[in-house]
Design an enzyme around this catalytic site. Structure first.
Site, PDB file in Angstrom:
ATOM      1  CB  SER A 145      -0.841   0.003   1.292  1.00 30.91           C
ATOM      2  OG  SER A 145      -1.468   1.264   1.505  1.00 30.91           O
ATOM      3  CE1 TYR A 158      -4.556  -2.008   5.034  1.00 37.81           C
ATOM      4  CE2 TYR A 158      -3.240  -0.038   4.654  1.00 37.81           C
ATOM      5  CZ  TYR A 158      -4.020  -1.072   4.172  1.00 37.81           C
ATOM      6  OH  TYR A 158      -4.263  -1.174   2.817  1.00 37.81           O
TER       7      TYR A 158
HETATM    8  P1  NAD Z   1     -11.593  -5.877  -0.280  1.00 34.11           P
HETATM    9  O1  NAD Z   1     -12.187  -5.770   1.074  1.00 34.11           O
HETATM   10  O2  NAD Z   1     -12.387  -5.494  -1.483  1.00 34.11           O
HETATM   11  O3  NAD Z   1     -11.061  -7.339  -0.545  1.00 34.11           O
HETATM   12  C1  NAD Z   1     -10.339  -8.033   0.417  1.00 34.11           C
HETATM   13  C2  NAD Z   1     -10.266  -9.484   0.021  1.00 34.11           C
HETATM   14  O4  NAD Z   1      -9.577 -10.173   1.052  1.00 34.11           O
HETATM   15  C3  NAD Z   1     -11.658 -10.127  -0.098  1.00 34.11           C
HETATM   16  O5  NAD Z   1     -11.625 -11.126  -1.086  1.00 34.11           O
HETATM   17  C4  NAD Z   1     -11.836 -10.761   1.285  1.00 34.11           C
HETATM   18  O6  NAD Z   1     -12.745 -11.847   1.302  1.00 34.11           O
HETATM   19  C5  NAD Z   1     -10.412 -11.226   1.533  1.00 34.11           C
HETATM   20  N1  NAD Z   1     -10.120 -11.472   2.925  1.00 34.11           N
HETATM   21  C6  NAD Z   1     -10.295 -10.660   4.001  1.00 34.11           C
HETATM   22  N2  NAD Z   1      -9.911 -11.283   5.119  1.00 34.11           N
HETATM   23  C7  NAD Z   1      -9.474 -12.508   4.737  1.00 34.11           C
HETATM   24  C8  NAD Z   1      -8.961 -13.623   5.430  1.00 34.11           C
HETATM   25  N3  NAD Z   1      -8.802 -13.616   6.758  1.00 34.11           N
HETATM   26  N4  NAD Z   1      -8.629 -14.728   4.732  1.00 34.11           N
HETATM   27  C9  NAD Z   1      -8.806 -14.773   3.388  1.00 34.11           C
HETATM   28  N5  NAD Z   1      -9.292 -13.752   2.677  1.00 34.11           N
HETATM   29  C10 NAD Z   1      -9.616 -12.638   3.353  1.00 34.11           C
HETATM   30  O7  NAD Z   1     -10.237  -5.032  -0.173  1.00 34.11           O
HETATM   31  P2  NAD Z   1      -9.262  -4.420  -1.268  1.00 34.11           P
HETATM   32  O8  NAD Z   1      -9.363  -2.955  -1.170  1.00 34.11           O
HETATM   33  O9  NAD Z   1      -9.423  -5.083  -2.565  1.00 34.11           O
HETATM   34  O10 NAD Z   1      -7.865  -4.804  -0.615  1.00 34.11           O
HETATM   35  C11 NAD Z   1      -7.023  -5.809  -1.141  1.00 34.11           C
HETATM   36  C12 NAD Z   1      -5.591  -5.514  -0.700  1.00 34.11           C
HETATM   37  O11 NAD Z   1      -5.195  -4.267  -1.244  1.00 34.11           O
HETATM   38  C13 NAD Z   1      -5.417  -5.420   0.810  1.00 34.11           C
HETATM   39  O12 NAD Z   1      -4.191  -6.019   1.180  1.00 34.11           O
HETATM   40  C14 NAD Z   1      -5.367  -3.919   1.062  1.00 34.11           C
HETATM   41  O13 NAD Z   1      -4.646  -3.602   2.204  1.00 34.11           O
HETATM   42  C15 NAD Z   1      -4.658  -3.471  -0.190  1.00 34.11           C
HETATM   43  N6  NAD Z   1      -4.851  -2.063  -0.504  1.00 34.11           N
HETATM   44  C16 NAD Z   1      -6.090  -1.551  -0.766  1.00 34.11           C
HETATM   45  C17 NAD Z   1      -6.214  -0.213  -1.070  1.00 34.11           C
HETATM   46  C18 NAD Z   1      -7.538   0.412  -1.404  1.00 34.11           C
HETATM   47  O14 NAD Z   1      -7.588   1.661  -1.523  1.00 34.11           O
HETATM   48  N7  NAD Z   1      -8.604  -0.334  -1.571  1.00 34.11           N
HETATM   49  C19 NAD Z   1      -5.098   0.621  -1.096  1.00 34.11           C
HETATM   50  C20 NAD Z   1      -3.856   0.069  -0.823  1.00 34.11           C
HETATM   51  C21 NAD Z   1      -3.740  -1.279  -0.538  1.00 34.11           C
END
Ligand code: NAD
Length: 263
Positions: A145, A158
């Protein structure tokens, strides 16, 4: 870039039932990789979305391991090997967020964020490496991130986990630097997924403003571009790491963040 350069390869994407993970799985399948999906909730709809974009012949399997539980991660890695032979591309993406000041941060939330966002990458990586090294080809992509590069208040677990995964990425890259196995991190800024929508909704409620105003405020605090990055754009970056041009890209933490960390 040649067409379908991942055909006959297998990509395991954690947290691919939603958001960024789903976007990455779709991109990898488009280049011909079989996909092992993982994550909570409905997996049939996202599976159909992956197959709709996939190259001909791509197969998609699903394992519902909880990334907070090392024994379930081991079960998922064994399932992937049994189903497709080996994991060639490992994408550690599953992640959760919790927002609170350090002195109010619930201990169980701290443990969960560190386990799911950081330790799961160590477990999946240690289990994927032997087969990748034996094949002398592998791609490990850790979704970190902008918070892997800079901090923000009220996100201690985080930010610690994401900085940690950037460190793990560098060590994984260095330990395998003379092999065909690379490891890199992707550092997105804001991406409009369920994880971020929750933060926008909370902002709107707390301040009594519209969702649109809260969304603009969220972007304005961090991103000079005032634009969300999309899962599709992140998918293209993951494909670059997997492509022949990415052969010697090792240990980078590549931000795609509208200028967030350039400030
Ligand atoms: P999201 O909530 O849309 O998706 C998260 C995914 O992880 C889902 O498929 C969920 O079921 C799965 N998940 C959650 N807990 C879990 C567990 N214990 N075991 C297995 N699967 C699990 O979130 P996102 O925004 O797509 O985030 C995905 C990654 O990207 C994360 O690591 C997040 O930190 C990172 N990220 C997101 C953003 C953003 O702005 N959305 C920015 C930077 C980094």
């Amino acid at each position: 870039m040649s067409t379908n350069f991942l055909s006959s390869k297998t990509a395991l994407v954690t947290g691919s039932t939603s958001g960024i993970g789903l976007g990455l799985a779709m991109a990898l399948a488009r280049q011909g990789a079989n996909i092992v999906m993982n994550g909570f909730g409905d997996h049939e709809t996202p599976k159909a979305q992956i197959l709709a974009q996939a190259a001909p012949g791509v197969q998609v399997a699903y394992h519902g391991a909880d990334m907070g539980k090392p024994a379930e991660i081991a079960d998922m890695m064994a399932f992937a090997a049994t189903t497709f032979g080996r994991v060639d591309v490992l994408v550690k993406n599953a992640g959760i967020q919790h927002v609170a000041k350090i002195e109010d941060f619930p201990i169980e939330k701290w443990d969960a964020v560190i386990a799911i966002n950081l330790s799961s990458a160590f477990h999946a990586t240690r289990l994927a490496l032997p087969a990748m090294k034996a094949a002398n080809w592998g791609r490990i992509i850790n979704v970190a991130s902008a918070h892997g590069l800079v901090g923000s208040p009220e996100k201690s677990a985080y930010v610690a986990a994401k900085h940690g995964i950037v460190g793990l990425t560098k060590v994984t890259a260095l330990e395998n630097a003379t092999t065909g196995v690379t490891c890199n991190a992707i550092c997105p800024g804001w991406v409009l997924t369920p994880l971020v929508q929750k933060q926008i909704d909370a902002k709107a409620t707390a301040q009594g403003i519209s969702i649109d105003a809260a969304s603009k405020q969220l972007l304005g605090e961090k991103e000079p571009s005032m634009q969300f990055t999309t899962p599709e754009e992140l998918g293209e970056l993951a494909l670059f790491f997997c492509s022949p041009a990415g052969n010697n890209v090792r240990g980078v933490a590549w931000n795609m963040d509208g200028g967030w960390v350039a400030q």
